[in-house]
Design a protein around this motif. Structure first.
Motif, PDB file in Angstrom:
ATOM      1  N   PRO A 260       0.621  -1.247   0.167  1.00 33.25           N
ATOM      2  CA  PRO A 260      -0.151   0.057   0.153  1.00 33.25           C
ATOM      3  C   PRO A 260       1.076   1.305  -0.148  1.00 33.25           C
ATOM      4  CG  PRO A 260      -0.715  -1.551   1.570  1.00 33.25           C
ATOM      5  CD  PRO A 260       0.481  -2.175   1.080  1.00 33.25           C
ATOM      6  N   GLY A 261       1.784   1.457   0.655  1.00 31.06           N
ATOM      7  CA  GLY A 261       2.818   2.378   0.644  1.00 31.06           C
ATOM      8  C   GLY A 261       3.485   2.706  -0.343  1.00 31.06           C
ATOM      9  N   ALA A 262       3.905   1.648  -1.188  1.00 29.66           N
ATOM     10  CA  ALA A 262       4.587   1.891  -2.428  1.00 29.66           C
ATOM     11  C   ALA A 262       3.618   2.110  -3.588  1.00 29.66           C
ATOM     12  CB  ALA A 262       5.190   0.435  -2.911  1.00 29.66           C
ATOM     13  N   ILE A 263       2.420   1.650  -3.492  1.00 24.76           N
ATOM     14  CA  ILE A 263       1.474   2.162  -4.335  1.00 24.76           C
ATOM     15  C   ILE A 263       1.220   3.910  -4.170  1.00 24.76           C
ATOM     16  CG2 ILE A 263      -0.963   2.375  -4.993  1.00 24.76           C
ATOM     17  CD1 ILE A 263      -0.941  -0.682  -4.674  1.00 24.76           C
ATOM     18  N   ALA A 264       1.281   4.376  -2.797  1.00 29.01           N
ATOM     19  CA  ALA A 264       0.833   5.563  -2.696  1.00 29.01           C
ATOM     20  C   ALA A 264       2.132   6.338  -2.902  1.00 29.01           C
ATOM     21  CB  ALA A 264       0.778   5.525  -0.856  1.00 29.01           C
ATOM     22  N   LEU A 265       3.256   6.016  -2.730  1.00 30.53           N
ATOM     23  CA  LEU A 265       4.477   6.613  -2.991  1.00 30.53           C
ATOM     24  C   LEU A 265       4.652   6.706  -4.428  1.00 30.53           C
ATOM     25  CD1 LEU A 265       7.498   7.686  -2.087  1.00 30.53           C
ATOM     26  CD2 LEU A 265       8.166   5.565  -2.576  1.00 30.53           C
ATOM     27  N   ALA A 266       4.236   5.901  -5.298  1.00 31.36           N
ATOM     28  CA  ALA A 266       4.430   6.017  -6.808  1.00 31.36           C
ATOM     29  C   ALA A 266       3.174   7.039  -7.323  1.00 31.36           C
ATOM     30  CB  ALA A 266       4.261   4.557  -7.388  1.00 31.36           C
ATOM     31  N   GLY A 267       1.934   6.717  -6.833  1.00 36.14           N
ATOM     32  CA  GLY A 267       0.947   7.846  -7.071  1.00 36.14           C
ATOM     33  C   GLY A 267       1.374   9.284  -6.794  1.00 36.14           C
TER      34      GLY A 267
ATOM     35  N   LEU B 267       4.593   7.039 -13.830  1.00 40.76           N
ATOM     36  CA  LEU B 267       3.399   6.115 -14.054  1.00 40.76           C
ATOM     37  C   LEU B 267       3.813   4.706 -14.605  1.00 40.76           C
ATOM     38  CD1 LEU B 267       0.266   6.663 -14.569  1.00 40.76           C
ATOM     39  CD2 LEU B 267       0.813   6.930 -17.047  1.00 40.76           C
ATOM     40  N   SER B 268       4.993   4.760 -15.041  1.00 43.49           N
ATOM     41  CA  SER B 268       5.621   3.357 -15.253  1.00 43.49           C
ATOM     42  C   SER B 268       5.780   2.501 -13.748  1.00 43.49           C
ATOM     43  CB  SER B 268       6.737   3.337 -16.205  1.00 43.49           C
ATOM     44  OG  SER B 268       6.739   3.861 -17.418  1.00 43.49           O
ATOM     45  N   VAL B 269       6.424   3.320 -12.940  1.00 46.56           N
ATOM     46  CA  VAL B 269       6.668   2.706 -11.664  1.00 46.56           C
ATOM     47  C   VAL B 269       5.446   2.371 -11.006  1.00 46.56           C
ATOM     48  CG1 VAL B 269       7.518   3.254  -9.456  1.00 46.56           C
ATOM     49  CG2 VAL B 269       8.758   3.924 -11.405  1.00 46.56           C
ATOM     50  N   LEU B 270       4.307   3.088 -11.074  1.00 50.82           N
ATOM     51  CA  LEU B 270       3.201   2.854 -10.673  1.00 50.82           C
ATOM     52  C   LEU B 270       2.656   1.550 -11.058  1.00 50.82           C
ATOM     53  CD1 LEU B 270       0.757   3.462  -8.681  1.00 50.82           C
ATOM     54  CD2 LEU B 270      -0.193   4.746 -10.615  1.00 50.82           C
ATOM     55  N   GLY B 271       2.666   1.479 -12.411  1.00 53.28           N
ATOM     56  CA  GLY B 271       2.372  -0.161 -13.064  1.00 53.28           C
ATOM     57  C   GLY B 271       3.083  -1.150 -12.509  1.00 53.28           C
ATOM     58  N   LEU B 272       4.468  -1.029 -12.306  1.00 48.01           N
ATOM     59  CA  LEU B 272       5.220  -2.112 -11.797  1.00 48.01           C
ATOM     60  C   LEU B 272       4.788  -2.525 -10.477  1.00 48.01           C
ATOM     61  CD1 LEU B 272       8.746  -0.758 -13.123  1.00 48.01           C
ATOM     62  CD2 LEU B 272       7.389  -2.713 -13.906  1.00 48.01           C
ATOM     63  N   VAL B 273       4.349  -1.455  -9.458  1.00 43.81           N
ATOM     64  CA  VAL B 273       4.219  -1.774  -8.150  1.00 43.81           C
ATOM     65  C   VAL B 273       2.842  -2.623  -7.991  1.00 43.81           C
ATOM     66  CG1 VAL B 273       3.627  -0.560  -6.004  1.00 43.81           C
ATOM     67  CG2 VAL B 273       5.573   0.008  -7.270  1.00 43.81           C
TER      68      VAL B 273
END
Length: 200
Positions: A27-34, A69-75
């Motif tokens: 969840p934190g990684a998604i929030a960070l990327a977002g 956005l690419s990083v968010l997709g990876l996460v």
């Protein structure tokens, strides 16, 4: 420091945020990327450093915006260890291919895309592989089978080679998207061979 060099160093350094993954979780990684998507879209271009790395003739939506956005997709798509590794491929490999290719690539262009070079592709792999491996090893909670990290190194190699190959293709899609997808996909496929590394 040249404008393009600064842009590539920033590009490479951003994968350092993946070091937080073991503590912040999915969840934190998604929030960070977002948050990074929003920051790069609305804040970074207005900062002095953001303005200083804009390429001549770039439009409103550039690699600076596609990158998070690419990083968010990876996460979203991958286990965090693999997402961190693929981010390392994108960050270090793509930056190195640019830095090395502009300096050493004029005499060895690739036959299928003469704007890319053998030197740039080699620089991509040589930079991406250790960074991807180190980020996966950092984020991976257990010692891999055999205790040596060998399987993780092979996953990093798969991602680095796939990312390097895709980065050389003459396609019009932003390479932050294509490299991230290729590296993440190759690493996920390779991980199935060592599925006990990533249970569930």
């Amino acid at each position: 420091m040249a404008r393009e060099d600064l842009r590539q160093l920033i590009h490479a350094a951003m994968c350092g945020w993946a070091l937080l993954f073991p503590w912040i979780g999915k969840p934190g990684a998604i929030a960070l990327a977002g948050a990074a998507v929003l920051f790069n879209a609305f804040v970074f271009p207005r900062l002095p450093i953001g303005a200083s790395v804009v390429r001549t003739g770039e439009g409103r939506w550039t690699g600076v915006q596609w990158y998070p956005l690419s990083v968010l997709g990876l996460v979203l798509a991958l286990p965090l260890s693999l997402a961190a590794g693929a981010w390392g491929v994108l960050a270090a490999g793509d930056a190195a291919s640019n830095l090395v290719g502009r300096r050493l690539g004029r005499s060895n262009p690739l036959p299928w895309n003469r704007s890319k070079s053998l030197a740039g592709a080699a620089g991509f792999v040589l930079a991406a592989l250790p960074v991807a491996w180190a980020l996966m090893a950092w984020c991976h909670a257990r010692t891999p089978p055999g205790g040596s990290g060998g399987p993780l190194f092979r996953l990093a190699a798969a991602g680095a080679v796939a990312g390097a190959l895709v980065e050389t293709l003459p396609v019009k899609v932003d390479d932050n998207l294509t490299v991230a997808a290729a590296a993440g996909g190759a690493m996920f496929a390779a991980a199935q061979v060592w599925a006990d590394l990533f249970p569930g």
